[in-house]
Design a protein around this motif. Sequence first.
Motif, PDB file in Angstrom:
ATOM      1  N   PRO A   1       3.415   8.152  -7.166  1.00 23.97           N
ATOM      2  CA  PRO A   1       2.925   8.388  -8.529  1.00 23.97           C
ATOM      3  C   PRO A   1       3.755   7.697  -9.608  1.00 23.97           C
ATOM      4  CG  PRO A   1       4.013  10.354  -7.665  1.00 23.97           C
ATOM      5  CD  PRO A   1       3.888   9.398  -6.524  1.00 23.97           C
ATOM      6  N   ASP A   2       4.988   7.306  -9.264  1.00 21.29           N
ATOM      7  CA  ASP A   2       5.857   6.677 -10.256  1.00 21.29           C
ATOM      8  C   ASP A   2       5.820   5.143 -10.204  1.00 21.29           C
ATOM      9  OD1 ASP A   2       7.165   6.225  -7.854  1.00 21.29           O
ATOM     10  OD2 ASP A   2       9.132   6.931  -8.526  1.00 21.29           O
TER      11      ASP A   2
ATOM     12  N   ILE B   1      10.150  -0.765  10.900  1.00 17.18           N
ATOM     13  CA  ILE B   1       9.237   0.074  10.128  1.00 17.18           C
ATOM     14  C   ILE B   1       8.125   0.596  11.028  1.00 17.18           C
ATOM     15  CG2 ILE B   1       7.617   0.164   8.193  1.00 17.18           C
ATOM     16  CD1 ILE B   1       9.318  -2.093   6.899  1.00 17.18           C
ATOM     17  N   ARG B   2       7.532  -0.298  11.823  1.00 19.72           N
ATOM     18  CA  ARG B   2       6.432   0.130  12.676  1.00 19.72           C
ATOM     19  C   ARG B   2       6.880   1.113  13.753  1.00 19.72           C
ATOM     20  NH1 ARG B   2       2.128  -4.453  14.214  1.00 19.72           N
ATOM     21  NH2 ARG B   2       1.694  -2.765  15.693  1.00 19.72           N
ATOM     22  N   GLU B   3       8.103   0.981  14.204  1.00 19.31           N
ATOM     23  CA  GLU B   3       8.612   1.900  15.222  1.00 19.31           C
ATOM     24  C   GLU B   3       8.853   3.285  14.651  1.00 19.31           C
ATOM     25  OE1 GLU B   3      12.279   2.252  18.440  1.00 19.31           O
ATOM     26  OE2 GLU B   3      11.857   0.355  17.451  1.00 19.31           O
ATOM     27  N   ASN B   4       9.340   3.350  13.408  1.00 13.30           N
ATOM     28  CA  ASN B   4       9.644   4.650  12.813  1.00 13.30           C
ATOM     29  C   ASN B   4       9.504   4.539  11.289  1.00 13.30           C
ATOM     30  OD1 ASN B   4      10.685   7.139  11.981  1.00 13.30           O
ATOM     31  ND2 ASN B   4      12.197   7.188  13.624  1.00 13.30           N
ATOM     32  N   PRO B   5       8.272   4.553  10.769  1.00 15.79           N
ATOM     33  CA  PRO B   5       8.086   4.348   9.330  1.00 15.79           C
ATOM     34  C   PRO B   5       8.741   5.421   8.470  1.00 15.79           C
ATOM     35  CG  PRO B   5       6.002   4.907  10.412  1.00 15.79           C
ATOM     36  CD  PRO B   5       6.994   4.633  11.485  1.00 15.79           C
ATOM     37  N   ASP B   6       8.716   6.666   8.901  1.00 17.47           N
ATOM     38  CA  ASP B   6       9.339   7.723   8.104  1.00 17.47           C
ATOM     39  C   ASP B   6      10.824   7.451   7.928  1.00 17.47           C
ATOM     40  OD1 ASP B   6      10.874  10.392   7.918  1.00 17.47           O
ATOM     41  OD2 ASP B   6       8.834  11.001   7.435  1.00 17.47           O
ATOM     42  N   LYS B   7      11.514   7.181   9.014  1.00 18.57           N
ATOM     43  CA  LYS B   7      12.949   6.936   8.943  1.00 18.57           C
ATOM     44  C   LYS B   7      13.272   5.711   8.091  1.00 18.57           C
ATOM     45  CE  LYS B   7      16.873   5.553  11.849  1.00 18.57           C
ATOM     46  NZ  LYS B   7      17.295   5.235  13.241  1.00 18.57           N
ATOM     47  N   MET B   8      12.539   4.611   8.315  1.00 17.34           N
ATOM     48  CA  MET B   8      12.890   3.371   7.637  1.00 17.34           C
ATOM     49  C   MET B   8      12.543   3.405   6.150  1.00 17.34           C
ATOM     50  SD  MET B   8      14.485   1.907   9.960  1.00 17.34           S
ATOM     51  CE  MET B   8      14.951   0.533   8.883  1.00 17.34           C
TER      52      MET B   8
ATOM     53  N   LEU C   1      17.410   1.899  -2.471  1.00 16.34           N
ATOM     54  CA  LEU C   1      16.867   1.564  -3.785  1.00 16.34           C
ATOM     55  C   LEU C   1      17.268   2.568  -4.861  1.00 16.34           C
ATOM     56  CD1 LEU C   1      13.255   0.505  -2.729  1.00 16.34           C
ATOM     57  CD2 LEU C   1      15.031  -1.018  -3.626  1.00 16.34           C
ATOM     58  N   GLY C   2      17.694   3.736  -4.442  1.00 14.55           N
ATOM     59  CA  GLY C   2      18.059   4.773  -5.398  1.00 14.55           C
ATOM     60  C   GLY C   2      16.868   5.491  -5.993  1.00 14.55           C
ATOM     61  N   ILE C   3      15.784   5.590  -5.215  1.00 14.43           N
ATOM     62  CA  ILE C   3      14.605   6.324  -5.651  1.00 14.43           C
ATOM     63  C   ILE C   3      14.281   7.381  -4.611  1.00 14.43           C
ATOM     64  CG2 ILE C   3      13.654   4.423  -7.006  1.00 14.43           C
ATOM     65  CD1 ILE C   3      11.787   3.776  -4.698  1.00 14.43           C
ATOM     66  N   PRO C   4      13.637   8.474  -5.007  1.00 15.63           N
ATOM     67  CA  PRO C   4      13.323   9.517  -4.030  1.00 15.63           C
ATOM     68  C   PRO C   4      12.243   9.045  -3.054  1.00 15.63           C
ATOM     69  CG  PRO C   4      12.334  10.037  -6.145  1.00 15.63           C
ATOM     70  CD  PRO C   4      13.227   8.856  -6.380  1.00 15.63           C
ATOM     71  N   PHE C   5      12.378   9.459  -1.819  1.00 14.57           N
ATOM     72  CA  PHE C   5      11.331   9.179  -0.842  1.00 14.57           C
ATOM     73  C   PHE C   5      10.115  10.044  -1.146  1.00 14.57           C
ATOM     74  CE2 PHE C   5       9.326  10.573   3.195  1.00 14.57           C
ATOM     75  CZ  PHE C   5       8.756   9.356   3.572  1.00 14.57           C
ATOM     76  N   GLU C   6       8.927   9.444  -1.020  1.00 13.63           N
ATOM     77  CA  GLU C   6       7.678  10.174  -1.206  1.00 13.63           C
ATOM     78  C   GLU C   6       6.916  10.179   0.127  1.00 13.63           C
ATOM     79  OE1 GLU C   6       6.435  11.740  -3.766  1.00 13.63           O
ATOM     80  OE2 GLU C   6       7.720  11.126  -5.441  1.00 13.63           O
ATOM     81  N   PRO C   7       6.668  11.323   0.733  1.00 16.01           N
ATOM     82  CA  PRO C   7       5.901  11.352   1.981  1.00 16.01           C
ATOM     83  C   PRO C   7       4.541  10.672   1.874  1.00 16.01           C
ATOM     84  CG  PRO C   7       6.942  13.478   1.601  1.00 16.01           C
ATOM     85  CD  PRO C   7       7.149  12.664   0.351  1.00 16.01           C
ATOM     86  N   ALA C   8       3.988  10.607   0.677  1.00 19.04           N
ATOM     87  CA  ALA C   8       2.689   9.954   0.487  1.00 19.04           C
ATOM     88  C   ALA C   8       2.720   8.482   0.858  1.00 19.04           C
ATOM     89  CB  ALA C   8       2.238  10.112  -0.969  1.00 19.04           C
TER      90      ALA C   8
ATOM     91  N   TYR D   1       0.828  -1.201   0.000  1.00 19.44           N
ATOM     92  CA  TYR D   1       0.000   0.000   0.000  1.00 19.44           C
ATOM     93  C   TYR D   1       0.866   1.255   0.000  1.00 19.44           C
ATOM     94  CZ  TYR D   1      -4.428  -2.470   0.909  1.00 19.44           C
ATOM     95  OH  TYR D   1      -5.546  -3.245   0.814  1.00 19.44           O
ATOM     96  N   ALA D   2       1.955   1.233   0.761  1.00 14.10           N
ATOM     97  CA  ALA D   2       2.841   2.398   0.804  1.00 14.10           C
ATOM     98  C   ALA D   2       3.401   2.708  -0.580  1.00 14.10           C
ATOM     99  CB  ALA D   2       3.976   2.152   1.803  1.00 14.10           C
ATOM    100  N   PHE D   3       3.899   1.693  -1.257  1.00 13.70           N
ATOM    101  CA  PHE D   3       4.463   1.921  -2.591  1.00 13.70           C
ATOM    102  C   PHE D   3       3.381   2.283  -3.609  1.00 13.70           C
ATOM    103  CE2 PHE D   3       8.329   0.320  -0.838  1.00 13.70           C
ATOM    104  CZ  PHE D   3       9.337   0.818  -1.651  1.00 13.70           C
TER     105      PHE D   3
END
Length: 240
Positions: free
Chosen positions: A24-25, A154-161, A169-176, A18-20
């Motif tokens: 949009p990409d 991930i559950r402890e700190n999803p933003d960081k992980m 992975l070499g892709i930009p992080f998306e806050p969405a 769901y996160a991925f």
Amino acid sequence: MKIAMWSGPRNLSTAMMYAFAQRPDTEVWDEPFYAAYLKATGLDHPMGAEILAAGEQDANAVIEACTRAGPQGKPVFYQKHMTQHMIQGVDRSWIKEMTNVFLIRHPARVLASYDKKRGNPTLDDIGFRQQAELIDLVNADGSAPPIVIDSADIRENPDKMLRLLCQRLGIPFEPAMLSWAKGGNPQDGVWAPHWYGAVWNSTGFAGAEGPLPEVSDNLKPVLKQALAIYERIAPLKLNS
């Protein structure tokens, strides 16, 4: 980029899909080998008839589709794979063409959760042995350490992980990626009504997990086997 996210069941894998899916990409694919796995093994799974009817039962055809670009033509093709689906006789060489990530979870949590949905799981049902084999395959040439991420982190700190994962992975992080709408995803497999109740009712990653659950006596031999594998893999994880 074709991302193969490998995990066993009950392992935050649907939430990660769901996160991925919020990117949009990115387009996502939910457990493409499930029907082929049931056809080959003859196992009795919840909604098995529906899964067989809806999915591709030829593992080689699934492999061919996995190694192509996604049908929507987006830059990132994220595939949620279950390690237990890689049974003996299914070609594994194709995974070297993928960007592979291994999602792990403490086996006590996996067993306690799985047992509620499909009772008395075996070691092969929860995929730990197969996951270790796939990690060894990816790591065989020693060119780069496998990407391993623990669901507890991930559950402890999803933003960081998720930021760390995107960096690897070499892709930009998306806050969405940190939130989604209730009610499921259009790409959910036909089996979702049985397995995905919690994530359907969620809008993001649940908080940090509490103490390890008790595992029933009949599952303690499986726990012992799986724990030995988990403890071998865990030092490879991001943020370890």
